[in-house]
Scaffold this active site. Structure first.
Site, PDB file in Angstrom:
ATOM      1  N   GLY A  59       7.043   1.734  -4.315  1.00 49.55           N
ATOM      2  CA  GLY A  59       5.856   2.120  -3.548  1.00 49.55           C
ATOM      3  C   GLY A  59       5.340   0.924  -2.773  1.00 49.55           C
ATOM      4  N   ILE A 108       0.410  -2.096  -6.945  1.00 52.07           N
ATOM      5  CA  ILE A 108      -1.049  -1.927  -7.034  1.00 52.07           C
ATOM      6  C   ILE A 108      -1.443  -1.621  -8.479  1.00 52.07           C
ATOM      7  CG2 ILE A 108      -1.326  -1.124  -4.656  1.00 52.07           C
ATOM      8  CD1 ILE A 108      -1.797   1.723  -5.902  1.00 52.07           C
ATOM      9  N   ASP A 109      -0.467  -1.173  -9.304  1.00 52.97           N
ATOM     10  CA  ASP A 109      -0.789  -0.760 -10.680  1.00 52.97           C
ATOM     11  C   ASP A 109      -1.076  -1.927 -11.624  1.00 52.97           C
ATOM     12  OD1 ASP A 109      -0.239   1.785  -9.790  1.00 52.97           O
ATOM     13  OD2 ASP A 109       1.780   1.837 -10.603  1.00 52.97           O
ATOM     14  N   HIS A 160      -2.839   7.849  -1.762  1.00 51.78           N
ATOM     15  CA  HIS A 160      -2.213   6.722  -1.059  1.00 51.78           C
ATOM     16  C   HIS A 160      -3.189   5.886  -0.244  1.00 51.78           C
ATOM     17  CE1 HIS A 160       1.158   9.288  -2.190  1.00 51.78           C
ATOM     18  NE2 HIS A 160       1.830   8.156  -2.255  1.00 51.78           N
ATOM     19  N   VAL A 161      -4.432   6.345  -0.128  1.00 51.90           N
ATOM     20  CA  VAL A 161      -5.455   5.502   0.520  1.00 51.90           C
ATOM     21  C   VAL A 161      -5.515   4.152  -0.198  1.00 51.90           C
ATOM     22  CG1 VAL A 161      -7.965   5.264   0.870  1.00 51.90           C
ATOM     23  CG2 VAL A 161      -6.858   7.451   1.297  1.00 51.90           C
ATOM     24  N   GLU A 201       8.480  -2.698 -11.414  1.00 47.93           N
ATOM     25  CA  GLU A 201       9.398  -2.627 -12.567  1.00 47.93           C
ATOM     26  C   GLU A 201      10.769  -2.068 -12.207  1.00 47.93           C
ATOM     27  OE1 GLU A 201       7.373   1.554 -14.064  1.00 47.93           O
ATOM     28  OE2 GLU A 201       8.933   0.587 -15.228  1.00 47.93           O
TER      29      GLU A 201
HETATM   30  O1  F6P Z   1       3.816   2.337  -8.407  1.00 50.69           O
HETATM   31  C1  F6P Z   1       2.839   2.447  -7.448  1.00 50.69           C
HETATM   32  C2  F6P Z   1       2.338   3.867  -7.327  1.00 50.69           C
HETATM   33  O2  F6P Z   1       1.377   3.859  -6.317  1.00 50.69           O
HETATM   34  C3  F6P Z   1       1.809   4.514  -8.614  1.00 50.69           C
HETATM   35  O3  F6P Z   1       0.487   4.164  -8.922  1.00 50.69           O
HETATM   36  C4  F6P Z   1       1.972   5.971  -8.301  1.00 50.69           C
HETATM   37  O4  F6P Z   1       2.077   6.730  -9.485  1.00 50.69           O
HETATM   38  C5  F6P Z   1       3.234   6.022  -7.514  1.00 50.69           C
HETATM   39  O5  F6P Z   1       3.384   4.748  -6.917  1.00 50.69           O
HETATM   40  C6  F6P Z   1       3.247   7.083  -6.457  1.00 50.69           C
HETATM   41  O6  F6P Z   1       4.470   7.030  -5.818  1.00 50.69           O
HETATM   42  P1  F6P Z   1       4.852   7.828  -4.489  1.00 50.69           P
HETATM   43  O7  F6P Z   1       4.103   7.224  -3.346  1.00 50.69           O
HETATM   44  O8  F6P Z   1       6.318   7.636  -4.356  1.00 50.69           O
HETATM   45  O9  F6P Z   1       4.450   9.244  -4.734  1.00 50.69           O
END
Ligand code: F6P
Length: 341
Positions: A10, A126-127, A271-272, A103
């Site tokens: 992401g 961001i997590d 996604h904001v 990860e």
């Molecule tokens: O790992 C970052 C993250 O933003 C997580 O917080 C979220 O669960 C995931 O990516 C969402 O992924 P995607 O944008 O592929 O749906």
């Protein structure tokens, strides 16, 4: 020396700041050449590259996203994937890789290192759930965005005597929920590490309504109740096997509304939280990590991830960084819990 750079997983505010630091320092201090690989591990897998020189990284420090593009390509699941990557790197004359990711991306980097690919990792997400680093860049920006949103929701919730449920990102770790909820004075914070009791949540909501103050509940997308009945997922999985989450905020709103008789609405920040310009903290952290990553390449310290420990940037084994996730410890949650209700 020719160094390849890629960003996987992401996207995250600060990726461009890392790329810029790697390239600027690599050219200025070591005279390296760079190759940009597009879309995470898809780039080296398919030999998809872009030029990466000083002019390519001009002006990108404050820009969100990644000029290299990103994907969740898991080359360990692709037959002959590792061999294709090694052949492409050799064909392109790439001696070493800087992999910027979370990860999953760094888990692949670690496995490639075990198969003789010279790689250094940079922690991104961001997590904030990567082990062996105190913070990942992007987290501070996401927390600031969520905090601002919660502040704004407070005033509208008060005007309408509503409960507002704010769903933030965090699949396995509740760091964004914890920090934004603490910063914005949430009524309750719900995180994946602590299955919640819906009865207690409702009691907190009711106590806040009694003081004529609108309740705000911050819930991480991966949070779930003790009995496990309210968790929602789309059922879809990405190539790393993660279920696509979403919906716990809406389910909570329905449950709270039916149990309290008060109106409850949910807001999904989605996604904001990942878009837009990085905070000053993340720009500095990303720049320091990038500079140190290319220094690690120059020192031939492969199989390492650069990490923030205290105020210092250190090098840890990729294995250590990717073995377990860094989740919210009980005592950190208890600090926040004092302010619930
Ligand atoms: O790992 C970052 C993250 O933003 C997580 O917080 C979220 O669960 C995931 O990516 C969402 O992924 P995607 O944008 O592929 O749906």
């Amino acid at each position: 020396m020719r160094v390849g750079v890629l960003t996987g997983g992401g996207d995250c505010p600060g990726l461009n700041a890392v790329i810029r630091a790697v390239v600027r320092k690599g050219i200025k201090d070591y005279g390296y050449e760079f190759v940009g690989f597009r879309d995470g591990w898809r780039g080296p897998l398919e030999g998809d590259t872009m030029p990466l020189d000083i002019s390519a990284v001009r002006g990108i420090l404050p820009r969100g996203g990644t000029i290299l593009g990103s994907s969740r390509t898991n080359l360990m699941k692709i037959d002959g994937g590792v061999e294709r990557v090694k052949d492409n790197l050799a064909g392109l004359g790439v001696d070493a890789l800087v992999a910027i990711g979370g990860e999953d991306t760094l888990g692949v980097a670690r496995q490639l290192f075990d198969r003789d690919v010279k790689v250094v990792g940079v922690p991104k997400t961001i997590d904030n759930d990567l082990n062996a680093t105190d913070y990942t860049f992007g987290f501070d920006t996401a927390v600031n965005i969520a905090t601002e949103a919660i502040d704004r929701l407070h005033t509208t919730a008060e005007s309408h005597h509503r409960a507002l449920i704010v769903e933030v990102m965090g699949r396995h770790a509740g760091w964004i929920a914890l920090h934004s909820g603490m910063a914005a004075g949430a009524n309750v914070i719900l995180i994946p590490e602590r299955p919640f009791d819906i009865g207690e949540v409702v009691a907190h909501v009711e106590s806040r309504f009694k003081t004529n103050y609108a309740p705000i509940i911050v819930v991480a997308e991966g949070a779930h109740p003790k009995d496990g009945q309210m968790e929602l997922s789309t059922g879809e999985k990405d190539s790393f096997g993660h279920v696509r989450l979403g919906g716990i905020g809406q389910r909570l709103a329905e449950e709270i509304e039916s149990r309290t008789g008060k109106e409850a609405r949910s807001v999904v920040l989605g996604h904001v939280q990942r878009g837009g310009t990085p905070s000053a903290f993340d720009r500095v952290l990303a720049t320091r990590l990038g500079s140190n990553a290319i220094a690690a390449v120059n020192d031939k310290e492969f199989g390492k991830m650069v990490a923030l420990q205290g105020t210092e940037i250190v090098r840890v084994d990729l294995a250590e960084a990717t073995e377990t996730l860094k989740t919210v410890p009980t005592e950190r949650y208890e600090e926040a819990e004092v302010f619930f209700g």
